[in-house]
Design a protein around this motif. Structure first.
Motif, PDB file in Angstrom:
ATOM      1  N   GLY A  60      32.766  27.810  38.113  1.00 17.42           N
ATOM      2  CA  GLY A  60      33.474  29.485  37.895  1.00 17.42           C
ATOM      3  C   GLY A  60      33.217  30.794  38.283  1.00 17.42           C
ATOM      4  N   SER A  61      34.668  31.731  38.261  1.00 12.50           N
ATOM      5  CA  SER A  61      33.971  33.165  39.128  1.00 12.50           C
ATOM      6  C   SER A  61      33.261  34.038  38.007  1.00 12.50           C
ATOM      7  CB  SER A  61      35.404  33.627  40.256  1.00 12.50           C
ATOM      8  OG  SER A  61      35.905  34.029  39.165  1.00 12.50           O
ATOM      9  N   LEU A  62      33.423  35.280  38.629  1.00 15.59           N
ATOM     10  CA  LEU A  62      32.929  36.143  37.912  1.00 15.59           C
ATOM     11  C   LEU A  62      33.992  36.761  36.827  1.00 15.59           C
ATOM     12  CD1 LEU A  62      30.563  38.175  36.255  1.00 15.59           C
ATOM     13  CD2 LEU A  62      30.766  39.639  38.390  1.00 15.59           C
ATOM     14  N   VAL A  63      35.117  37.019  37.350  1.00 12.62           N
ATOM     15  CA  VAL A  63      36.231  36.795  37.471  1.00 12.62           C
ATOM     16  C   VAL A  63      36.507  36.314  36.294  1.00 12.62           C
ATOM     17  CG1 VAL A  63      38.847  37.967  37.326  1.00 12.62           C
ATOM     18  CG2 VAL A  63      37.338  38.058  39.032  1.00 12.62           C
ATOM     19  N   ASP A  64      36.141  34.991  35.877  1.00 15.41           N
ATOM     20  CA  ASP A  64      36.432  33.415  34.760  1.00 15.41           C
ATOM     21  C   ASP A  64      35.704  34.881  33.583  1.00 15.41           C
ATOM     22  OD1 ASP A  64      38.488  32.389  36.884  1.00 15.41           O
ATOM     23  OD2 ASP A  64      36.584  31.414  37.171  1.00 15.41           O
ATOM     24  N   LEU A  65      34.599  34.605  34.029  1.00 17.72           N
ATOM     25  CA  LEU A  65      33.639  35.348  32.975  1.00 17.72           C
ATOM     26  C   LEU A  65      33.565  36.881  32.087  1.00 17.72           C
ATOM     27  CD1 LEU A  65      30.986  34.135  30.973  1.00 17.72           C
ATOM     28  CD2 LEU A  65      30.078  35.991  33.152  1.00 17.72           C
ATOM     29  N   VAL A 235      32.501  41.179  43.243  1.00 15.59           N
ATOM     30  CA  VAL A 235      31.490  40.249  43.762  1.00 15.59           C
ATOM     31  C   VAL A 235      31.593  39.434  44.309  1.00 15.59           C
ATOM     32  CG1 VAL A 235      31.816  38.372  41.914  1.00 15.59           C
ATOM     33  CG2 VAL A 235      29.349  39.390  41.678  1.00 15.59           C
ATOM     34  N   SER A 236      31.913  39.023  44.978  1.00 20.45           N
ATOM     35  CA  SER A 236      32.048  38.269  46.898  1.00 20.45           C
ATOM     36  C   SER A 236      32.069  38.685  47.152  1.00 20.45           C
ATOM     37  CB  SER A 236      32.854  37.055  46.250  1.00 20.45           C
ATOM     38  OG  SER A 236      34.108  37.683  46.387  1.00 20.45           O
ATOM     39  N   GLU A 237      31.747  40.548  47.916  1.00 19.38           N
ATOM     40  CA  GLU A 237      32.334  41.240  49.252  1.00 19.38           C
ATOM     41  C   GLU A 237      30.790  41.571  49.342  1.00 19.38           C
ATOM     42  OE1 GLU A 237      35.570  43.651  48.290  1.00 19.38           O
ATOM     43  OE2 GLU A 237      36.947  42.278  47.186  1.00 19.38           O
ATOM     44  N   GLU A 238      31.138  42.400  50.248  1.00 18.64           N
ATOM     45  CA  GLU A 238      30.033  42.913  50.998  1.00 18.64           C
ATOM     46  C   GLU A 238      29.773  44.028  49.908  1.00 18.64           C
ATOM     47  OE1 GLU A 238      29.575  46.294  52.514  1.00 18.64           O
ATOM     48  OE2 GLU A 238      31.191  46.788  52.190  1.00 18.64           O
ATOM     49  N   SER A 239      28.303  44.409  50.307  1.00 20.29           N
ATOM     50  CA  SER A 239      27.638  45.114  48.995  1.00 20.29           C
ATOM     51  C   SER A 239      28.328  46.701  48.849  1.00 20.29           C
ATOM     52  CB  SER A 239      25.612  45.374  49.614  1.00 20.29           C
ATOM     53  OG  SER A 239      26.246  46.362  51.166  1.00 20.29           O
ATOM     54  N   ALA A 245      33.689  49.523  43.719  1.00 24.54           N
ATOM     55  CA  ALA A 245      33.857  49.033  42.227  1.00 24.54           C
ATOM     56  C   ALA A 245      33.300  49.253  41.706  1.00 24.54           C
ATOM     57  CB  ALA A 245      34.418  46.985  42.638  1.00 24.54           C
ATOM     58  N   THR A 246      32.080  48.475  41.347  1.00 23.90           N
ATOM     59  CA  THR A 246      30.911  48.737  39.713  1.00 23.90           C
ATOM     60  C   THR A 246      31.389  49.899  39.469  1.00 23.90           C
ATOM     61  OG1 THR A 246      29.917  47.635  40.181  1.00 23.90           O
ATOM     62  CG2 THR A 246      28.682  48.599  38.871  1.00 23.90           C
ATOM     63  N   LEU A 247      30.836  51.369  40.862  1.00 27.70           N
ATOM     64  CA  LEU A 247      30.510  52.611  40.030  1.00 27.70           C
ATOM     65  C   LEU A 247      32.213  53.225  39.623  1.00 27.70           C
ATOM     66  CD1 LEU A 247      28.721  53.973  43.214  1.00 27.70           C
ATOM     67  CD2 LEU A 247      27.794  53.588  40.709  1.00 27.70           C
ATOM     68  N   VAL A 248      33.220  53.033  40.041  1.00 25.85           N
ATOM     69  CA  VAL A 248      34.389  53.480  40.146  1.00 25.85           C
ATOM     70  C   VAL A 248      34.486  53.023  38.251  1.00 25.85           C
ATOM     71  CG1 VAL A 248      36.837  53.053  39.977  1.00 25.85           C
ATOM     72  CG2 VAL A 248      35.757  53.133  41.703  1.00 25.85           C
ATOM     73  N   ALA A 249      33.724  51.508  38.274  1.00 22.21           N
ATOM     74  CA  ALA A 249      34.125  50.954  36.701  1.00 22.21           C
ATOM     75  C   ALA A 249      33.176  51.497  36.081  1.00 22.21           C
ATOM     76  CB  ALA A 249      33.614  49.374  36.612  1.00 22.21           C
ATOM     77  N   GLY A 250      32.049  52.427  35.625  1.00 26.55           N
ATOM     78  CA  GLY A 250      31.251  52.955  35.499  1.00 26.55           C
ATOM     79  C   GLY A 250      31.543  54.539  35.137  1.00 26.55           C
ATOM     80  N   ARG A 313      37.184  51.439  48.767  1.00 25.16           N
ATOM     81  CA  ARG A 313      37.568  50.304  48.757  1.00 25.16           C
ATOM     82  C   ARG A 313      38.934  49.414  49.254  1.00 25.16           C
ATOM     83  NH1 ARG A 313      36.857  45.974  47.251  1.00 25.16           N
ATOM     84  NH2 ARG A 313      36.862  45.071  45.130  1.00 25.16           N
ATOM     85  N   HIS A 314      38.454  49.011  49.893  1.00 20.57           N
ATOM     86  CA  HIS A 314      39.792  48.452  50.199  1.00 20.57           C
ATOM     87  C   HIS A 314      39.362  46.682  49.655  1.00 20.57           C
ATOM     88  CE1 HIS A 314      39.671  50.020  53.923  1.00 20.57           C
ATOM     89  NE2 HIS A 314      38.654  50.245  53.327  1.00 20.57           N
ATOM     90  N   VAL A 315      40.956  45.983  48.863  1.00 19.96           N
ATOM     91  CA  VAL A 315      40.749  44.727  48.052  1.00 19.96           C
ATOM     92  C   VAL A 315      41.574  43.528  49.179  1.00 19.96           C
ATOM     93  CG1 VAL A 315      42.490  43.949  45.829  1.00 19.96           C
ATOM     94  CG2 VAL A 315      41.347  46.459  45.799  1.00 19.96           C
ATOM     95  N   HIS A 316      40.992  42.712  48.759  1.00 20.19           N
ATOM     96  CA  HIS A 316      41.721  41.353  49.800  1.00 20.19           C
ATOM     97  C   HIS A 316      42.677  41.163  49.260  1.00 20.19           C
ATOM     98  CE1 HIS A 316      41.802  38.735  52.596  1.00 20.19           C
ATOM     99  NE2 HIS A 316      41.397  37.568  52.169  1.00 20.19           N
TER     100      HIS A 316
END
Length: 680
Positions: A60-65, A235-239, A245-250, A313-316
């Protein structure tokens, strides 16, 4: 809507939600209130048996989790779930329940855990807790336990390929999923209560103050969910994309969860302030999550630095293979249009259907959402920009849907080619957002040549572009005896008609985009009545069933980009966090649009994101415009280009919470149509 969008994620969330609710976690937490060493072992065992902590190990993916973690947080399951979920994403095999120690002394979820993930400098170690002396700590969250003590990281084993930064990123991501669950429970609880609680002979949800508070909770909750979803998706995208994305969530998620919990208690009133009501437990969880991850300002400051380095942020989106096969044909046509001289491109876009691919043929392509996105991508690749149809984007679809063949032939093609510009003659001095109360009247008459039609008399106001328009779409009352919403007809008015006067209105920017329009017996022939006489109200609300779908771009908007440029220039370093906050909210607006697009791709009906995106987007644009003027300080008194642009933007954006329906009216609509609250 929760984090999950796809059918699989919706099903996963439903399954975990029902299961989590059946475990009686809140009752267990209340029963263990006075026990600082409570382990909640039965619930921890149930989590393990359900397979939640094996999601990523099973492919499963991190989105699943994140979907599963959000569902558990909605039920406020107690015990060491967060640390164990984080560990399950990085360890090939879990040694048992896992606690978190991010600062060397506070161990979150130590009771009931066999190990802890401990940050030591830039490495992370898995440290056994057996035999370690820890003292019970205190904390706001009654569903979790914290212990204090010095953990010797040297006693554990290094977790391969896991840096301290990466661990903290995972903690933020899954804690954001919990924050989404908390906010969503608070919203649902407040709305349910507002729909049944009566005061002064009415359900309290009918009162505008309560309705607006619930609508604002909707804005907050959808923003939290969008940011949490994106953090897990990246999580699977480049660093750099992961970090952004993590900082936006923070910045967004933890303040948002606390805000939603506080607003929930406010809607509940006195009952919400009692210890017996579960709302206080959710507020406590939200406060604890924010304390665990750290202040939003620290994330905002780092986000500003990332934006200053050029990261956006570029969402694929993965499109269907069938559309990939058809892409060659779309690409060839886009490249053909791109090779044309600039002045010939609009006609080519209209002829090909690429200008409005969501419109039905022959005016468009009747394209489904995936095909629309392929066309968008290939036009962008070919360097072709679509012209803005402005009011024509509202007029032409109504004519297509409700007009006759002669009207479609006469108006739609020329509108697409730019040969006709439109204005909208709806608002009146006494009928702004309340269009049903309009007073412009239309009476039966004929012109001197004997042509049958109508005479329109009245005043319209706030009419954008009326001074430059060729035609106007106009609502006028044809049956004064009918109910307000009935007796209104939809007319097409030649703006050069005799008896029509346009007077520019100078707005607070100093410009004159709006106008007053006076109609004094303006003749409109029957051939310019769209649809049925007295049936105009339905037409005024028309949108084509095949809605336009588009990907949100990465550009943050003029004001956030200006703020970032000021930061790059070294002029506003001390206000870095404010710049980052503006970047975060501008990004969330685009994430809401992206989630709406994904919902369309999944074949689902419209979700709340599009309505919320309008409300959040207005607030984001107004706040960021105001921020830039604040950042400029005394420079605003100079006559340089940036100062003029920034001041104009701040003044101009004041119209955004008024035009197209005021924010207050839209919140009423959101409260009633999305949340199901009673009408006032």
């Amino acid at each position: 809507m929760p984090i999950g969008i796809s059918d699989d994620h919706v099903e996963l969330a439903g399954a975990f939600g029902k299961w989590a609710a059946s475990l009686g976690g809140i009752e267990a937490a209340r029963a263990a209130e006075e026990d600082p060493a409570a382990t909640f072992s039965e619930i921890t065992a149930a989590v393990d048996e359900m397979g939640l902590l094996a999601i990523t190990a099973d492919g499963g993916s991190l989105v699943d989790l994140a979907v599963a973690v959000e569902a558990c947080a909605t039920a406020l399951l107690p015990g060491p779930l967060l640390g164990s979920a984080v560990a399950s994403a990085v360890l090939p095999e879990l040694p048992g329940p896992v606690a978190l120690c991010l600062d060397g002394s506070v161990v979150h979820d130590a009771p009931g855990s066999t190990h802890a993930l401990v940050v030591a400098d830039d490495e992370v170690r898995l440290v056994p807790l057996e035999g370690v002396e820890l003292t019970p700590g205190a904390g706001p969250d009654l569903t979790r336990r914290t212990s204090l003590g010095e953990l010797s990281a040297g006693d554990g084993t290094v977790v391969p390929d896991l840096s301290a930064a990466r661990l903290r990123s995972l903690v933020v991501t899954l804690a954001a999923a919990e924050a989404s669950g908390v906010a969503r429970w608070c919203l649902d609880t407040a709305v349910e209560y507002a729909g049944v609680r009566e005061q002064f002979g009415k359900k309290i949800g009918a009162f505008q103050a309560i309705k607006h508070l619930c609508a604002q909770m909707l804005e907050t909750t959808e923003s939290v969910t969008a940011a949490a979803w994106d953090a897990a998706s990246a999580v699977s995208e480049e660093s750099a994309q992961q970090e952004f994305a993590t900082l936006v969530a923070g910045v967004i998620c933890f303040d948002g969860a606390v805000s939603a919990a506080k607003d929930c208690i406010q809607v509940l009133g006195g009952i919400g302030f009692t210890f017996e009501h579960d709302a206080q437990l959710y507020l406590r969880r939200a406060i604890a999550l924010r304390a665990l991850v750290g202040s939003s300002s620290s994330y905002a400051a780092r986000l500003a630095g990332l934006a200053a380095d050029g990261v956006r942020r570029h969402v694929h989106i993965d499109l269907d293979e069938a559309e990939d096969e058809a892409r060659a044909e779309v690409r060839a046509e886009a490249e053909r249009i791109g090779a044309l001289p600039e002045e010939e491109r609009r006609a080519a876009l209209a002829e090909s259907g690429f200008l409005t691919p969501h419109w039905p043929q022959p005016h468009g392509l009747g394209a489904d959402p995936v095909h629309q996105l392929v066309i968008d991508e290939e036009l962008d690749r070919a360097g072709v920009q679509r012209p803005d149809l402005k009011i024509g984007a509202w007029a032409a679809p109504t004519i297509i849907a409700h007009g006759n063949d002669e009207q479609r032939d006469r108006f739609v093609g020329p509108t697409l080619r730019g040969e006709i510009e439109w204005c909208q003659l709806f608002s009146e001095p006494g009928a702004g957002s309340d269009l049903a109360s309009l007073r412009t009247k239309a009476v039966r008459d004929a012109n001197p040549d004997g042509q049958s039609g109508w005479r329109l008399t009245g005043q319209k106001v706030w009419t954008s572009l009326a001074h430059a328009a060729d035609w106007g779409i106009c609502l006028a009352r044809t049956n004064p005896e009918a109910k307000q919403h009935a007796g209104i007809t939809y007319f097409l008015v030649d703006m050069k008609s005799e008896g029509l006067e346009v007077r520019p209105l100078r707005e607070l920017t100093g410009e004159a985009m709006f106008n007053e329009v006076f109609l004094d017996g303006v003749f409109v022939p029957d051939e310019c009545v769209v649809g049925e006489v007295d049936g105009g109200w339905k037409l005024a609300r028309t949108t084509l069933s095949n809605e336009r779908v588009a990907m949100a771009g990465s550009h943050l908007g003029d004001s956030p980009e200006r703020a970032v440029r000021l930061l790059v220039a070294g002029e506003v370093a001390e206000q870095r966090a404010a710049v980052g906050t503006a970047v975060a909210w501008a990004t969330v607006v685009r994430l809401l649009a992206t989630r709406s697009t994904l919902r369309s791709l999944a074949g689902q009906g419209p979700g709340p994101e599009s309505s919320v995106a309008k409300l959040v987007g207005v607030r984001s644009r107004q706040d960021s415009a105001e921020l830039v003027v604040e950042l400029l300080g005394p420079r605003i008194f100079t006559d340089d280009d940036l100062a003029r642009e920034a001041l104009h933007e701040q003044l101009m954006t004041r119209c955004l919470s008024i035009a197209g329906g005021t924010t207050q009216v839209l919140r009423n609509v959101a409260g009633e149509r999305i949340l199901g609250l009673p009408r006032g």
